[in-house]
Design a protein around this motif. Structure first.
Motif, PDB file in Angstrom:
ATOM      1  N   ASP A  19     -55.942  53.557  -2.457  1.00 54.14           N
ATOM      2  CA  ASP A  19     -56.384  54.164  -1.200  1.00 54.14           C
ATOM      3  C   ASP A  19     -55.246  54.289  -0.195  1.00 54.14           C
ATOM      4  OD1 ASP A  19     -59.344  54.169  -1.785  1.00 54.14           O
ATOM      5  OD2 ASP A  19     -58.944  52.026  -1.955  1.00 54.14           O
ATOM      6  N   ILE A  20     -54.325  53.335  -0.242  1.00 54.64           N
ATOM      7  CA  ILE A  20     -53.179  53.337   0.675  1.00 54.64           C
ATOM      8  C   ILE A  20     -51.913  53.057  -0.132  1.00 54.64           C
ATOM      9  CG2 ILE A  20     -52.072  52.174   2.632  1.00 54.64           C
ATOM     10  CD1 ILE A  20     -54.811  51.643   3.782  1.00 54.64           C
TER      11      ILE A  20
ATOM     12  N   LEU B 295     -33.868  48.441 -17.860  1.00 53.91           N
ATOM     13  CA  LEU B 295     -34.401  48.573 -19.229  1.00 53.91           C
ATOM     14  C   LEU B 295     -34.344  50.000 -19.743  1.00 53.91           C
ATOM     15  CD1 LEU B 295     -37.540  46.265 -18.948  1.00 53.91           C
ATOM     16  CD2 LEU B 295     -35.261  45.697 -19.794  1.00 53.91           C
ATOM     17  N   SER B 296     -34.161  50.964 -18.863  1.00 49.46           N
ATOM     18  CA  SER B 296     -34.151  52.355 -19.298  1.00 49.46           C
ATOM     19  C   SER B 296     -33.302  53.177 -18.351  1.00 49.46           C
ATOM     20  CB  SER B 296     -35.570  52.917 -19.340  1.00 49.46           C
ATOM     21  OG  SER B 296     -35.544  54.294 -19.601  1.00 49.46           O
ATOM     22  N   THR B 297     -32.562  54.135 -18.900  1.00 50.53           N
ATOM     23  CA  THR B 297     -31.771  55.050 -18.080  1.00 50.53           C
ATOM     24  C   THR B 297     -32.472  56.404 -17.941  1.00 50.53           C
ATOM     25  OG1 THR B 297     -30.548  55.775 -20.047  1.00 50.53           O
ATOM     26  CG2 THR B 297     -29.604  53.960 -18.749  1.00 50.53           C
ATOM     27  N   ASP B 298     -33.710  56.491 -18.408  1.00 55.72           N
ATOM     28  CA  ASP B 298     -34.423  57.769 -18.420  1.00 55.72           C
ATOM     29  C   ASP B 298     -35.015  58.136 -17.066  1.00 55.72           C
ATOM     30  OD1 ASP B 298     -33.866  57.956 -21.111  1.00 55.72           O
ATOM     31  OD2 ASP B 298     -35.779  57.074 -21.727  1.00 55.72           O
ATOM     32  N   PHE B 299     -35.165  57.154 -16.198  1.00 57.27           N
ATOM     33  CA  PHE B 299     -35.935  57.402 -14.982  1.00 57.27           C
ATOM     34  C   PHE B 299     -35.089  57.563 -13.725  1.00 57.27           C
ATOM     35  CE2 PHE B 299     -38.935  55.399 -17.867  1.00 57.27           C
ATOM     36  CZ  PHE B 299     -40.058  56.203 -17.713  1.00 57.27           C
ATOM     37  N   GLY B 300     -33.867  57.041 -13.702  1.00 52.59           N
ATOM     38  CA  GLY B 300     -33.075  57.102 -12.487  1.00 52.59           C
ATOM     39  C   GLY B 300     -33.559  56.087 -11.467  1.00 52.59           C
ATOM     40  N   ASN B 301     -32.943  56.121 -10.285  1.00 51.46           N
ATOM     41  CA  ASN B 301     -33.282  55.118  -9.262  1.00 51.46           C
ATOM     42  C   ASN B 301     -33.831  55.749  -7.985  1.00 51.46           C
ATOM     43  OD1 ASN B 301     -30.979  56.291  -8.298  1.00 51.46           O
ATOM     44  ND2 ASN B 301     -29.738  54.418  -8.266  1.00 51.46           N
ATOM     45  N   ALA B 302     -34.470  56.901  -8.115  1.00 52.55           N
ATOM     46  CA  ALA B 302     -35.035  57.557  -6.938  1.00 52.55           C
ATOM     47  C   ALA B 302     -36.142  58.518  -7.354  1.00 52.55           C
ATOM     48  CB  ALA B 302     -33.954  58.314  -6.171  1.00 52.55           C
ATOM     49  N   LEU B 303     -37.050  58.770  -6.410  1.00 53.80           N
ATOM     50  CA  LEU B 303     -38.047  59.828  -6.539  1.00 53.80           C
ATOM     51  C   LEU B 303     -37.594  60.992  -5.671  1.00 53.80           C
ATOM     52  CD1 LEU B 303     -41.603  58.218  -6.230  1.00 53.80           C
ATOM     53  CD2 LEU B 303     -40.761  59.555  -8.169  1.00 53.80           C
ATOM     54  N   THR B 304     -37.430  62.174  -6.264  1.00 51.69           N
ATOM     55  CA  THR B 304     -37.060  63.338  -5.474  1.00 51.69           C
ATOM     56  C   THR B 304     -38.302  63.975  -4.866  1.00 51.69           C
ATOM     57  OG1 THR B 304     -37.264  64.909  -7.302  1.00 51.69           O
ATOM     58  CG2 THR B 304     -35.129  63.784  -7.036  1.00 51.69           C
ATOM     59  N   LEU B 305     -38.072  64.820  -3.884  1.00 56.14           N
ATOM     60  CA  LEU B 305     -39.173  65.531  -3.250  1.00 56.14           C
ATOM     61  C   LEU B 305     -39.954  66.348  -4.283  1.00 56.14           C
ATOM     62  CD1 LEU B 305     -39.832  65.660  -0.134  1.00 56.14           C
ATOM     63  CD2 LEU B 305     -38.952  67.987  -0.217  1.00 56.14           C
ATOM     64  N   ALA B 306     -39.228  66.976  -5.195  1.00 55.41           N
ATOM     65  CA  ALA B 306     -39.875  67.776  -6.235  1.00 55.41           C
ATOM     66  C   ALA B 306     -40.788  66.915  -7.095  1.00 55.41           C
ATOM     67  CB  ALA B 306     -38.815  68.462  -7.099  1.00 55.41           C
ATOM     68  N   GLU B 307     -40.339  65.700  -7.440  1.00 54.40           N
ATOM     69  CA  GLU B 307     -41.148  64.800  -8.264  1.00 54.40           C
ATOM     70  C   GLU B 307     -42.355  64.278  -7.490  1.00 54.40           C
ATOM     71  OE1 GLU B 307     -37.819  62.811 -11.221  1.00 54.40           O
ATOM     72  OE2 GLU B 307     -37.891  62.173  -9.121  1.00 54.40           O
ATOM     73  N   ILE B 308     -42.161  64.002  -6.214  1.00 50.10           N
ATOM     74  CA  ILE B 308     -43.256  63.490  -5.391  1.00 50.10           C
ATOM     75  C   ILE B 308     -44.398  64.501  -5.331  1.00 50.10           C
ATOM     76  CG2 ILE B 308     -43.914  62.931  -3.005  1.00 50.10           C
ATOM     77  CD1 ILE B 308     -41.023  61.743  -2.734  1.00 50.10           C
ATOM     78  N   SER B 309     -44.081  65.770  -5.165  1.00 44.06           N
ATOM     79  CA  SER B 309     -45.113  66.801  -5.027  1.00 44.06           C
ATOM     80  C   SER B 309     -45.951  66.942  -6.291  1.00 44.06           C
ATOM     81  CB  SER B 309     -44.479  68.146  -4.663  1.00 44.06           C
ATOM     82  OG  SER B 309     -43.645  68.615  -5.715  1.00 44.06           O
TER      83      SER B 309
ATOM     84  N   ASP C  80     -55.828  57.908   0.861  1.00 45.31           N
ATOM     85  CA  ASP C  80     -56.247  58.328   2.187  1.00 45.31           C
ATOM     86  C   ASP C  80     -55.093  58.233   3.167  1.00 45.31           C
ATOM     87  OD1 ASP C  80     -58.487  59.288   3.735  1.00 45.31           O
ATOM     88  OD2 ASP C  80     -58.368  57.400   4.840  1.00 45.31           O
ATOM     89  N   LEU C  81     -54.129  57.346   2.875  1.00 46.40           N
ATOM     90  CA  LEU C  81     -52.974  57.172   3.752  1.00 46.40           C
ATOM     91  C   LEU C  81     -51.746  56.819   2.927  1.00 46.40           C
ATOM     92  CD1 LEU C  81     -51.800  56.865   6.673  1.00 46.40           C
ATOM     93  CD2 LEU C  81     -52.374  54.417   6.491  1.00 46.40           C
ATOM     94  N   VAL C  82     -50.642  57.524   3.211  1.00 44.75           N
ATOM     95  CA  VAL C  82     -49.327  57.145   2.686  1.00 44.75           C
ATOM     96  C   VAL C  82     -48.436  56.816   3.867  1.00 44.75           C
ATOM     97  CG1 VAL C  82     -47.246  57.923   1.472  1.00 44.75           C
ATOM     98  CG2 VAL C  82     -49.501  58.504   0.558  1.00 44.75           C
TER      99      VAL C  82
ATOM    100  N   MET D 225     -48.551  65.327   0.706  1.00 47.17           N
ATOM    101  CA  MET D 225     -49.841  65.981   0.887  1.00 47.17           C
ATOM    102  C   MET D 225     -50.141  66.943  -0.261  1.00 47.17           C
ATOM    103  SD  MET D 225     -50.350  66.461   4.998  1.00 47.17           S
ATOM    104  CE  MET D 225     -51.159  65.100   5.879  1.00 47.17           C
ATOM    105  N   GLN D 226     -49.107  67.589  -0.783  1.00 50.56           N
ATOM    106  CA  GLN D 226     -49.292  68.423  -1.968  1.00 50.56           C
ATOM    107  C   GLN D 226     -49.729  67.579  -3.163  1.00 50.56           C
ATOM    108  OE1 GLN D 226     -45.471  70.363  -2.335  1.00 50.56           O
ATOM    109  NE2 GLN D 226     -46.065  72.070  -1.023  1.00 50.56           N
ATOM    110  N   ALA D 227     -49.272  66.326  -3.194  1.00 49.75           N
ATOM    111  CA  ALA D 227     -49.616  65.419  -4.293  1.00 49.75           C
ATOM    112  C   ALA D 227     -51.007  64.817  -4.143  1.00 49.75           C
ATOM    113  CB  ALA D 227     -48.579  64.305  -4.401  1.00 49.75           C
ATOM    114  N   GLY D 228     -51.644  64.996  -2.986  1.00 51.02           N
ATOM    115  CA  GLY D 228     -53.010  64.505  -2.809  1.00 51.02           C
ATOM    116  C   GLY D 228     -53.230  63.546  -1.663  1.00 51.02           C
ATOM    117  N   ALA D 229     -52.171  63.163  -0.936  1.00 49.40           N
ATOM    118  CA  ALA D 229     -52.349  62.273   0.220  1.00 49.40           C
ATOM    119  C   ALA D 229     -53.055  63.020   1.344  1.00 49.40           C
ATOM    120  CB  ALA D 229     -50.993  61.766   0.705  1.00 49.40           C
TER     121      ALA D 229
END
Length: 266
Positions: free
Chosen positions: A124-125, A151-165, A172-174, A200-204
């Motif tokens: 929810d939050i 444990l893995s190099t497949d994911f990187g160490n950040a979430l980009t804006l493109a991935e977040i969307s 209900d709140l981010v 918000m595009q992702a559903g927040a």
């Protein structure tokens, strides 16, 4: 501000602002009338537009039954400073919601792979107390920084804006308790292309972000007060946190620099 004959502040408990252009980054609650800040008259929140806004867009779930996901103090090789008070911040928040209702990822556990293992739509939050950076030339490459995955190099160490969307959220709140998380590239007529729009595009449904950098300890105590008052509603909880800081015995914390960057978008 407009004079009282045009905008009688005493008549309103809540003020919604649908700003355009550069006004998107103006903290309206810090404007003054008669030696008082606007936030002292009423709660203030931002809306994308009157057409998109719905006064019933927030859940009424009881605080003790809300599920919280929180990330804090990531560790990576980008030479970013650690955020020790962010760990205390999410610990305070989890006490408010009840430990059994919370999933907390901190330090080495705050990795992209651990985050993506979760069914994010269950929460929810979502509270993110990490570093973020805005790429003004290519906003979709803006990043929320996480821990380096050992444990893995497949994911990187950040979430980009493109991935977040592309995340599947039902929150209900981010809350993005990080520096300049409300910033982005200003597109005339379209608002700011940044984290608010992506989440918000992702559903927040609602977002709480910061317009500029605020120190770690101040942010942690501010967020604690916000969550302690969350059952009043998000806008009123934010107002309570700001009023407490305006009345702070620490004189410098009374300055709008410390409390006005936190913006709620409904």
């Amino acid at each position: 501000l407009l004079p009282d004959s045009v905008l009688p502040l005493g008549d309103y408990d809540h003020i919604l602002v649908s700003a355009d252009g550069i006004l998107n980054v103006l903290p309206f609650e810090a404007l003054r009338r008669d030696s008082k800040y606007l936030i002292e008259y009423a709660s203030v929140a931002s809306i994308p537009s009157l057409f998109l806004y719905s006064s019933t867009n927030s859940k009424t779930t009881a605080q003790e039954s809300r599920r919280l996901l929180a990330l804090a103090d990531p560790r990576n090789d980008t030479q970013q400073k650690q955020l020790p008070f962010s760990v205390r911040e999410v610990d305070w928040i989890s006490d408010i919601f009840g430990k059994s209702n919370c999933t907390i990822l901190t330090a080495a556990d705050a990795t992209k792979s651990e985050l993506l293992k979760l069914r994010l739509s269950d929460y929810d939050i979502v509270h993110v107390a990490t570093h973020s950076t805005i790429n003004y030339n290519n906003p979709r490459r803006s990043k929320i920084w996480l821990s380096t995955d050992t444990l893995s190099t497949d994911f990187g160490n950040a979430l980009t804006l493109a991935e977040i969307s592309e995340l599947n959220l039902s929150a209900d709140l981010v809350v993005l308790s990080s520096c300049e998380s409300g910033g982005g590239k200003l597109d005339i007529g379209e608002g700011i292309e940044g984290f608010v729009k992506a989440f918000m595009q992702a559903g927040a449904r609602n977002m709480l972000v910061s317009l500029w950098e605020v120190e770690d300890f101040t942010t942690a105590t501010f967020m604690k007060t916000f969550y302690e008052n969350i059952n009043k509603g998000y806008a009123e909880a934010l107002r309570s946190a700001k009023l407490e800081m305006i009345a702070s015995p620490r004189l410098r914390h009374r300055h709008p620099y410390y409390w006005s960057p936190f913006r709620l978008t409904l």
